[in-house]
Design a protein around this motif. Sequence first.
Motif, short mmCIF file in Angstrom:
data_model
loop_
_atom_site.label_atom_id
_atom_site.label_comp_id
_atom_site.label_asym_id
_atom_site.label_seq_id
_atom_site.Cartn_x
_atom_site.Cartn_y
_atom_site.Cartn_z
N PHE A 1 59.14 14.14 87.03
CA PHE A 1 58.37 14.96 87.72
C PHE A 1 58.82 14.65 89.17
CE2 PHE A 1 54.29 15.35 90.13
CZ PHE A 1 54.17 16.75 89.87
N PRO B 1 55.85 26.89 78.63
CA PRO B 1 56.50 25.77 79.39
C PRO B 1 56.17 24.22 78.52
CG PRO B 1 54.62 26.56 80.56
CD PRO B 1 54.75 27.37 79.12
N ASN B 2 56.77 23.37 79.06
CA ASN B 2 56.44 22.07 78.64
C ASN B 2 56.02 21.59 77.27
OD1 ASN B 2 56.36 21.67 81.28
ND2 ASN B 2 53.91 22.13 81.70
N THR B 3 56.69 22.42 76.35
CA THR B 3 56.78 22.38 75.00
C THR B 3 57.55 20.97 74.45
OG1 THR B 3 56.72 24.45 74.52
CG2 THR B 3 57.27 23.02 72.52
N ASN C 1 62.32 21.55 85.50
CA ASN C 1 62.37 20.74 86.63
C ASN C 1 63.65 20.48 87.15
OD1 ASN C 1 60.60 19.76 88.59
ND2 ASN C 1 60.75 17.65 87.71
N ALA D 1 56.46 21.45 95.41
CA ALA D 1 57.16 20.50 94.70
C ALA D 1 56.39 20.16 93.27
CB ALA D 1 57.22 19.15 95.32
N ALA D 2 55.44 21.01 93.03
CA ALA D 2 54.64 20.79 91.91
C ALA D 2 55.19 21.11 90.67
CB ALA D 2 53.02 21.67 92.20
N GLY D 3 54.61 20.69 89.59
CA GLY D 3 55.00 21.19 88.26
C GLY D 3 56.15 20.70 87.55
N LEU D 4 56.05 21.13 86.42
CA LEU D 4 57.45 20.95 85.68
C LEU D 4 57.94 21.97 85.28
CD1 LEU D 4 55.84 17.79 83.35
CD2 LEU D 4 57.79 17.69 84.77
N GLY D 5 57.55 22.78 84.12
CA GLY D 5 58.03 23.96 83.47
C GLY D 5 57.44 25.23 84.36
N SER E 1 55.38 28.73 84.64
CA SER E 1 54.16 29.61 84.08
C SER E 1 54.77 30.67 83.19
CB SER E 1 53.34 30.04 85.06
OG SER E 1 52.50 30.92 84.41
N ASN F 1 55.49 10.90 85.06
CA ASN F 1 55.06 10.93 86.34
C ASN F 1 55.78 9.90 87.10
OD1 ASN F 1 53.36 12.99 86.13
ND2 ASN F 1 51.28 11.63 85.59
N ALA G 1 49.86 12.11 82.87
CA ALA G 1 51.05 12.99 82.33
C ALA G 1 50.54 13.82 81.04
CB ALA G 1 52.51 12.25 82.04
N THR G 2 51.50 14.64 80.61
CA THR G 2 51.16 15.62 79.51
C THR G 2 51.00 14.74 77.95
OG1 THR G 2 53.23 16.00 79.04
CG2 THR G 2 51.91 17.63 80.41
N VAL H 1 52.61 23.19 85.88
CA VAL H 1 53.53 24.06 86.04
C VAL H 1 54.00 24.48 87.52
CG1 VAL H 1 53.39 25.58 84.02
CG2 VAL H 1 51.92 26.20 85.92
N LEU I 1 45.68 20.59 79.19
CA LEU I 1 46.08 19.03 79.03
C LEU I 1 44.71 18.04 78.85
CD1 LEU I 1 47.83 16.68 79.40
CD2 LEU I 1 47.76 17.01 81.76
#
Lengths: 996, 417
Positions: free
Chosen positions: A51, A82-84, A101, A148-152, A154, A523, A553-554, B268, B334
Amino acid sequence: MSGNRVAGKGRVDVGKSVRFTFDGKPFVGLKGDTVSSALLANGVHLMGRSFKYHRPRGPVAAGSEEPNALIGTRRGPGRFEPNTRATVQEIWQGLETTSQNKYPSLKWDIGAVNDAAYMLFSAGFYYKTFMWPKSFWHRVYEPFIRAAAGLGVSPTEEDPDTYASRFLHCDVLVVGAGPAGLAAARAAAVDGLKVVLVDENAEVGGSLLSEPQALVDGQRAWDWLAAEVEALKAAGVRIMTRTTAIGYYHQNMIGMVERLTDHLSDLPADTPRERMWRVRAKRVVLAQGALEKPLVFHGNDCPGVMLAGSAQTYLNRYGVLVGQRPVILTSHDSAWFAAFDLADAGAQVQAIVDTRESVRDDLLAEAGKRGIRLKIGHTATATKGRLRVTSLRVNPVTDGKVGAGYVIGCDAVLMSGGWTPSLHLFSHTRGSLAWDEDLTTFLPKDTPENCVIAGASRGLWGVEAVLNDGADKGRAVAADLGGTGGETACSVASDRTGTGVSHTELPTDLNPGKAKAFVDYQNDVTAKDLRLAVREGMRSIEHVKRYTTNGMATDQGKMSNINGLNIAADALGKKQPQVGLTTFRPPYTPTSFGAFAGYHRGAHFEVTRKTRIDGWAEENGAVFEPVGQWRRAWHFPKPGEDMDTAVRRECVATRQSVGIFDASTLGKIEVVGPDAVEFMNRMYTNPWTKLAPGRCRYGLLCGDDGFIRDDGVIGRLTTDRFHVTTTTGGAARVLNMMEDYLQTEWPDLNVWLTSTTEQWATIALNGPKAAALLAPLVEGVDLTDEAFPHMSCVECTVAGMPARLFRVSFTGEIGFEVNVPAPRGRTLWEVLWEAGRQYDICAYGTETMHVLRAEKGYIIVGQDTDGTVTPKDAGLDWAVGKSKPDFVGKRGMARPDLTSEGRKQLVGLLTEDHSRLEEGAQIVFDPTQALPMTMVGHVTSSYHSDAVGRPIALALVEGGHGRMGETVHIPMPDRTIAAKITPMVFVDPDNARLKI
Amino acid sequence: MTHFSAFSLLKNALTGHKNWTEQWPDSQPKAEYDVVIVGAGGHGLGAAYYLAKEHGITNVAVIDKGWLGGGNTGRNTTIIRSNYLYDESARLYDHSVDLWENLSQELNYNVMYSRRGVLMLAHNVHDVQSFKRHIHSNRLNGVDNRWLTPEECKAYCPPLSISKSARYPVMGGALQERAGTARHDAVAWGYARGAAARGVDIIQNCPVTAIRRNADGSVAGVETARGFIRAKKVGVSAAGHTSVVMQTAEVRLPLESYPLQALVSEPVKPVFPCVVMSNAVHAYISQSDKGELVIGSGTDQYTSYSQRGGLPLIEHTVAAIAEVFPIFNRMRMLRKWGGIVDVTPDRSAIISKTPVEGLYVNCGWGTGGFKATPGAAHTFAWTIAKDEPHPINAPFTMERFRTGRLIDEAAAAAVAH
Ligand SMILES: Cc1cc2nc3c(=O)[nH]c(=O)nc-3n(C[C@H](O)[C@H](O)[C@H](O)COP(=O)(O)OP(=O)(O)OC[C@H]3O[C@@H](n4cnc5c(N)ncnc54)[C@H](O)[C@@H]3O)c2cc1C
C-alpha cells in the motif's frame, strides 16, 4: 505440467487444465487451483504491490488471511472486483486477473520511490506535517494524499448479478470443517438434532487437506475424511462449503455468506452470485482453527518468503512446490514438518534455521535422515532479491549475542512464528480472552452467547487432540439440547504435535533503525513503526493500531495483530494482557455489498406499495410520486398537458362538478373494545365521549411534547368501535405510538388495535355533484344533507359491496369517502367512473388534493407543521378538549414556551405582485437588514389557485394570528417579495358549500 | 511538546525517529483539581484544552474509563457540515466550522480537515421542500448551502445514479461546499497533546463510578476506580453514557442511548470526491484518505448500551448505498462497528449548567456531534470557566425541555404527508 507441480500430490484435477490470464498473460492451471496456487505452479511469486511503499509482494499465505496477493478479477462486462485474494479465488476457464497498485507495471512501479524515502513515511507522519502554508493543505497536500489512496480500482459498471438471502434455524451450527468441526458435527448429529457445518473453503477438511499424513483409526486421513463426509450426510448434517460465517450477532444469530458462482466457468442462468444466510442456532461450536504467525525480520516481505504451513498447503492440497530450494526459518516445531514434506516431494531444502537453542530429538533425527542442514540457535537478519527472494542472511545467536552473519542461497523462505487461535467470531460475541503465557497467545474465556470453542481455536495441537476435543464439544452441546451424543473417540497415528517459542522482532546485528521488518504487510507497518508509536505515547493497543494502521488491512489483522501486540507490549515493558488485543470486527472476511443488499436492489430496494386502483391510474396516464413506500397518482395529464395545466383542470373540474380521488393510502386503524372511547380520549386531543355512533370528527394527535404529530377523520361506528384514519406517512408511526401507550402506560384499558390500511380501498368523491352521483349506488342510506349531513359515517352497501361510507371533505366541497374491502376497490372505482361520466367526472391526484385543501385552509401534517407546531399555532385550538382530565400532550402544551406570545402561527399569505412563493422560503419583517437576518417564519405551502384567481400560500409567521393584514417580506436570491398576511381559509370561509 | 513540522519530521527521519517524545503523558490522578472532565472524547479533551488555553485554568483532569478517543470520537464517519435549519444550530455549527478551518495550525497537529463538500440528496417532494427550506434559511443566516439539480449532483459526484427508474430517484440535492470530513483520531490526539502541554492531566482506564456532592448539594468530586478525586467543578462529556453518569448526581437527562453503526469497504483508488448523505434511504458515504468507502447508517431500532449493533440495519444501509451508487455492488465490506449515541427529544445537544452547583454537562450530540467538537468544546469550556453559557450555547440548555423552547432539528427533517 510445469516444473513446480508434484506428481501424485494435491487434490487438484490433473486431467483438467484451466486457462486464465494474469496481467494479460495467459496461464494454465488445474481444476481445483486457486489463482495463487496456479501462478505458483508457474513459478510466479510476484503478485502485487504494498500500500504505502509499493514494495513487490507475493503470497505469504494460502487462505483467506492473505494480506499481499490481492488482485483484480474480471468476468466480462460488469463483473469486476478489486482486492480479491488470489489465495481464495478458484480459477476457471477464461478468468481474467490483474495486479494492483502499480504503474506502469508490476515489475517496474514508479510508486516504489516511496520505498526509498521510507524514513519520511514513518507511522503517523501525516499528523506532523502538511500544515504550512495553510492554503496549501486544501490545494496541494490533500489532493496529493488522496491520490495515493487505495489498492485496486473500484468497479465502474452496474453489477449484472443477483444476490439472495435466506433464514436458517438449527440446533447446532458448527463453524469450521477441520477435524474439530467435523468431529463436533458428527457427535452432535444425534437424536434428530438439526446440525449445520460450514466452511469457507471449497471443500471440508481444514488442516487435514494441508497435512494428510495422519492415520485416523488406521485409515489414511483423506480416506477417513471421505468416509466421514458420507457419514455426516447420512446423519442429516447440512454441509455448506464456500460459505463464510462473517459475523456473530446477538442471541446466536450468525450471518453467513455462501459464494455460489465465482468459481464457475459457466454462469448458471438462474443462480445468485452469493447468498446471505441469517442463521439462528440454539448452540454454536466455533472450530475456526489457528493461524500461523509470520516472523518479523528485515526483508520478511520479499516475494518467496511465505508461511511454512502455507507452503505445506500448496504442496499437499494443490500439488505445488513453492520453491525448489527453500530455507525453513522457524521458532516452532511445525515448520520442521513443512521441511520434511517439501523434501520428500523433491525440494532441496537448503537449511532449517531454528531460533531456539535446542530442538526435539525426533525432529533432528528426521532432518538428519533427509540430509538437511540445520542452523539451530540462529536468527535471520535479511533477505536478498527484488522480485523474488534469492538468499537469506542468518546469524548464530549465543547468550543473546548475534554473531556474524552469512548467506544461504534459496528461492523461498518458509517461516513460522508459531500459531495463534482464530478468535474472530468469538470476539464478535464480546467474549473475554485469557492470555496464555506458554502459548504466548490469547485463548477464549467467557462469552455471553451460547457457544463453545473446539480444537485449535482454543490452543490445542495435533489431529488426535483436536478430533477428540471436537467430539467432546459436539457431545456436550447435544446433551445440552437433550440429545445423548455419539461415541466418536478416535486414535490417530503419525500425528504431528509440537511447541514453539514466540518472538518480537528477530534479533539482529544490523541497525534496527533501518530494518524493514514488516508486521502488517499490506499496510507496510514495520516493527519500527510500532515502537515509534509507543515512544510517542501510544499505550493502548487501540492507539498503536490507529497510529500505525497495524491490523487495519483487508486481512483484518489476521497476520499482524498478535505480532503487533507482542512488539508493542515489549516496547512498553508490559505484559500483553495489560496492553490488550484490539476487537475483531465483522465481517470475518471482506464481504460483497451485494450479499448484504440481497434482494433489496432496484425495484425491490423497498417494496413499492400500490393501491388497488393504481393499475387504473397507470392505464389512464397518471404521473406518480413516491410518498413513503407508496406510490400515489400525482396528477393525470391529458396529452400535451404539463403538470400545472393538468392540476388546474383537475381543480376546476372538482370544484365545478365532481372529482374522484384514490385515498386508499390513508392510514387506517380499527380501535375496538369497551374502553375504546376512553382510549381515544387519552390519545387524541379531542373529546370523544359525546360523539354519537354514526358521526365522525377531525382528530388531532400530539406527542407528549404537545406538538402536532398526526391528524385524520375518525368515525365512531358503534359505541365501542372507531374507524381511525391517519396521514399516509404516519400510519405505522401512529399505530406504534398507540400500542406503546396501550401496552406500557394503560395496560388496564380493554382495547384492541388493528391496522386496516390495506384492508380497505378508499375512494373520495368531491364536488357539488358528488351526492347526485353516489346516491343511486348506495343502499340503505339517504344521502340528503338532512339524513346524512357533513361528518356522518355509516356501514352500508355501495354498488353491491359492503362499505363504510363517510361524508367528509378535504377540499371544501361536499365529499364522500367510500371504503370497500380492498380487493373490490378497482371495481368500485370503475362503477363510480362510469356513473360519473354524465357529470364529467374528473380523476385527480395528490397535487390537486393539496391545492384544494390549501384553498380551504386545511393543513397537511408534516408540510404545514414540522413537529414544532402546537394545535393553537395551527389554528386548531378548537380541536383540543380542554376540560378533559388528561390526554397525550396536555402537559407538554402547557409548558411556558408553548403558550407564550410570539410563537410562529399558521396563516395565509397573498403576494402583492401575484407571484407564486417558493415552499420553504423564509420570511422577515425587515427586508433591509444585513445578514444574518432575523427570520420570523417560512412558507409551508404554495400553489396557484384558480378558485382565488391568484397564487396562495400558507406560512408559519411569528405572532401571525395577530398580524392579519400586515405585510411581510420574503427575500429570495434575486429579489424580495412582499406578501400580506391573511386568514388561512381562501375559499368558502362560511362553509356554505359543505352545507353546514 | 515537540513542535511538529516538515522540518522536524525530516530531522527526526535522519536520526531514525529515535528522538520523538510522548505526545501526552499517562497521568496518575492527583487528589484534587479545579476542574474534572468526565470523558476523554474530542469534546472532553477539547474542553480541557480551551479551559487551559483561553481561561488559564490548568489544574484540570480529563478522566476516561477507556483509552482517550475510544468512544464515538474514534468511531464516527466524520461528516462535518453546518447547514442546519435553526438559527441557534447554524450559529453553533458554523462556529465549529470556523474553528475546524484553523484547527491543524491551532493544535500543531494535522487533523486533515477536508473541505470536500457535503451533498444531501432529495428523493421525494417532501425532501425537496425541506431542503429548500434549509437553503433559504442558511442563505439568510450567511451559511453556505445551495440547490443542485440531479444532473448537477451527478457532475459533482460521478458514482451517483440519477436513473429515473430508481426506486427512489434523485430529485436534486443540497450542497454545502465548505463542509467535509476530518481525521477523527487526530482530533482527539491533537487536543490531548495540546491540553497535556498546558498542564492538563489525562487519566485513562479509570471509570468514573459516581459524582459526589457536598452537604449543600454542590459538587464535591468524582468517585473513580482509582479512588475519590476532589474537584471544584465537574464537566460531564460522556456521550452515550452521560445519563448514567449524571444519574449518580441525581440529575435526570432527557436522553436515550442507541447503537449507531458504521462500516468501511476495502480500500480502492480515489473514486468518490465528496460526502453524500441520503436521509430518505438512510445512508451516508465518503472515501477516506486510505481509499476505504466510509459508510454510516441510521441508529438501531432499539435503545441499548451494547456496541455490537444488529445485522439487519447494516443490510439495509448497504442496500441503500448500492441503490444510490450501483457501481459499488461488487465492492466488499471490510469492517463494521458501532458506537452508543445519546439522543435528545429535539435532536439538539445540551451544553449547559445543571441544577447541581459546579456540575456541567455537554451531551445529546446523538449521531452528529463530531462536527461540533471544536465549537462544543470551546463553549463548554467557557460555560465551566465562567459559570454561565457563552452566547452561542445559551439556547442549548437542559431547561428547554421544561420550558418547551426546543431547537427541533429532528422535526425540521420529519417525514409525514
Ligand atoms: C457510527 C457513528 C457515526 C457517526 N458519524 C458522525 C458524523 O459523520 N458526523 C458527526 O458530526 N458525528 C457523527 N457521529 C457522532 C459523533 O461521533 C459524536 O457525537 C461525537 O464524537 C461525540 O464526542 P464526545 O467526545 O462527546 O463523545 P465520545 O468520543 O464518545 O467520548 C465520551 C467518552 O466518555 C467516556 N466515558 C463514558 N462513561 C464514562 C465513565 N463513567 N467514566 C469515565 N469515562 C466515561 C467514554 O469512554 C468516551 O471515551 C457518529 C457516531 C457514531 C457512533
